[in-house]
Design a protein around this motif. Structure first.
Motif, PDB file in Angstrom:
ATOM      1  N   UNK A 120      -4.230 -50.640 -44.058  1.00 49.85           N
ATOM      2  CA  UNK A 120      -3.791 -50.005 -42.825  1.00 49.85           C
ATOM      3  C   UNK A 120      -3.101 -50.998 -41.897  1.00 49.85           C
ATOM      4  N   UNK A 121      -3.627 -52.192 -41.755  1.00 45.52           N
ATOM      5  CA  UNK A 121      -3.038 -53.194 -40.866  1.00 45.52           C
ATOM      6  C   UNK A 121      -1.665 -53.615 -41.373  1.00 45.52           C
ATOM      7  N   UNK A 122      -1.523 -53.784 -42.675  1.00 42.40           N
ATOM      8  CA  UNK A 122      -0.235 -54.168 -43.254  1.00 42.40           C
ATOM      9  C   UNK A 122       0.799 -53.067 -43.071  1.00 42.40           C
ATOM     10  N   UNK A 123       0.394 -51.836 -43.335  1.00 41.32           N
ATOM     11  CA  UNK A 123       1.310 -50.706 -43.172  1.00 41.32           C
ATOM     12  C   UNK A 123       1.725 -50.565 -41.713  1.00 41.32           C
ATOM     13  N   UNK A 124       0.778 -50.762 -40.804  1.00 41.00           N
ATOM     14  CA  UNK A 124       1.072 -50.671 -39.387  1.00 41.00           C
ATOM     15  C   UNK A 124       2.051 -51.762 -38.953  1.00 41.00           C
ATOM     16  N   UNK A 125       1.880 -52.979 -39.442  1.00 39.03           N
ATOM     17  CA  UNK A 125       2.767 -54.086 -39.078  1.00 39.03           C
ATOM     18  C   UNK A 125       4.174 -53.852 -39.610  1.00 39.03           C
ATOM     19  N   UNK A 126       4.286 -53.381 -40.844  1.00 42.33           N
ATOM     20  CA  UNK A 126       5.608 -53.109 -41.417  1.00 42.33           C
ATOM     21  C   UNK A 126       6.286 -51.970 -40.666  1.00 42.33           C
ATOM     22  N   UNK A 127       5.533 -50.941 -40.338  1.00 42.88           N
ATOM     23  CA  UNK A 127       6.095 -49.825 -39.587  1.00 42.88           C
ATOM     24  C   UNK A 127       6.584 -50.243 -38.216  1.00 42.88           C
ATOM     25  N   UNK A 128       5.836 -51.105 -37.541  1.00 40.43           N
ATOM     26  CA  UNK A 128       6.256 -51.584 -36.221  1.00 40.43           C
ATOM     27  C   UNK A 128       7.517 -52.431 -36.319  1.00 40.43           C
ATOM     28  N   UNK A 129       7.601 -53.278 -37.337  1.00 43.73           N
ATOM     29  CA  UNK A 129       8.811 -54.084 -37.528  1.00 43.73           C
ATOM     30  C   UNK A 129      10.028 -53.210 -37.806  1.00 43.73           C
ATOM     31  N   UNK A 130       9.860 -52.198 -38.637  1.00 42.96           N
ATOM     32  CA  UNK A 130      10.966 -51.279 -38.908  1.00 42.96           C
ATOM     33  C   UNK A 130      11.368 -50.501 -37.659  1.00 42.96           C
ATOM     34  N   UNK A 131      10.387 -50.115 -36.860  1.00 49.86           N
ATOM     35  CA  UNK A 131      10.674 -49.416 -35.606  1.00 49.86           C
ATOM     36  C   UNK A 131      11.536 -50.282 -34.697  1.00 49.86           C
ATOM     37  N   UNK A 132      11.164 -51.566 -34.535  1.00 53.31           N
ATOM     38  CA  UNK A 132      11.956 -52.466 -33.694  1.00 53.31           C
ATOM     39  C   UNK A 132      13.358 -52.669 -34.264  1.00 53.31           C
ATOM     40  N   UNK A 133      13.482 -52.739 -35.578  1.00 55.33           N
ATOM     41  CA  UNK A 133      14.806 -52.889 -36.197  1.00 55.33           C
ATOM     42  C   UNK A 133      15.674 -51.676 -35.892  1.00 55.33           C
ATOM     43  N   UNK A 134      15.121 -50.473 -36.032  1.00 60.16           N
ATOM     44  CA  UNK A 134      15.893 -49.268 -35.730  1.00 60.16           C
ATOM     45  C   UNK A 134      16.252 -49.189 -34.253  1.00 60.16           C
ATOM     46  N   UNK A 135      15.340 -49.603 -33.381  1.00 55.41           N
ATOM     47  CA  UNK A 135      15.629 -49.593 -31.943  1.00 55.41           C
ATOM     48  C   UNK A 135      16.795 -50.533 -31.631  1.00 55.41           C
ATOM     49  N   UNK A 136      16.794 -51.737 -32.209  1.00 48.87           N
ATOM     50  CA  UNK A 136      17.892 -52.667 -31.970  1.00 48.87           C
ATOM     51  C   UNK A 136      19.206 -52.116 -32.523  1.00 48.87           C
ATOM     52  N   UNK A 137      19.163 -51.457 -33.671  1.00 50.91           N
ATOM     53  CA  UNK A 137      20.377 -50.863 -34.233  1.00 50.91           C
ATOM     54  C   UNK A 137      20.909 -49.772 -33.315  1.00 50.91           C
ATOM     55  N   UNK A 138      20.023 -48.899 -32.844  1.00 52.42           N
ATOM     56  CA  UNK A 138      20.459 -47.823 -31.960  1.00 52.42           C
ATOM     57  C   UNK A 138      20.964 -48.350 -30.624  1.00 52.42           C
ATOM     58  N   UNK A 139      20.335 -49.380 -30.092  1.00 52.64           N
ATOM     59  CA  UNK A 139      20.817 -49.985 -28.851  1.00 52.64           C
ATOM     60  C   UNK A 139      22.208 -50.573 -29.066  1.00 52.64           C
TER      61      UNK A 139
END
Length: 73
Positions: free
Chosen positions: A6-25
């Motif tokens: 769960x911790x690994x999946x959560x960390x990867x998901x958060x990193x992907x979220x930040x990547x998508x946010x930077x792309x959209x910005x």
């Protein structure tokens, strides 16, 4: 099995979220600058600031990985 990773999946998901946010910005900033005919020098400054913000998150991730692998964090 999911509870173990769960911790690994959560960390990867958060990193992907930040990547998508930077792309959209970046895409929204590019759209605004092209509609308003911003000069090249201004675009360069804006993209530099956006890149430095992204580089800060990448540096944080690398430092965190190194510290955790050495047992510091």
């Amino acid at each position: 099995m999911l509870a173990e990773y769960f911790v690994t999946i959560e960390a990867i998901g958060l990193d992907l979220f930040f990547a998508f946010i930077f792309i959209f910005i970046g895409l929204s900033i590019h759209d605004v600058m092209t509609k308003n005919n911003v000069p090249k020098k201004g675009r360069l400054v804006v993209y530099l600031v956006l890149f430095l913000g992204c580089a800060g998150f990448i540096a944080k991730g690398v430092i965190q990985f190194i510290w955790e692998s050495q047992g510091v964090g």
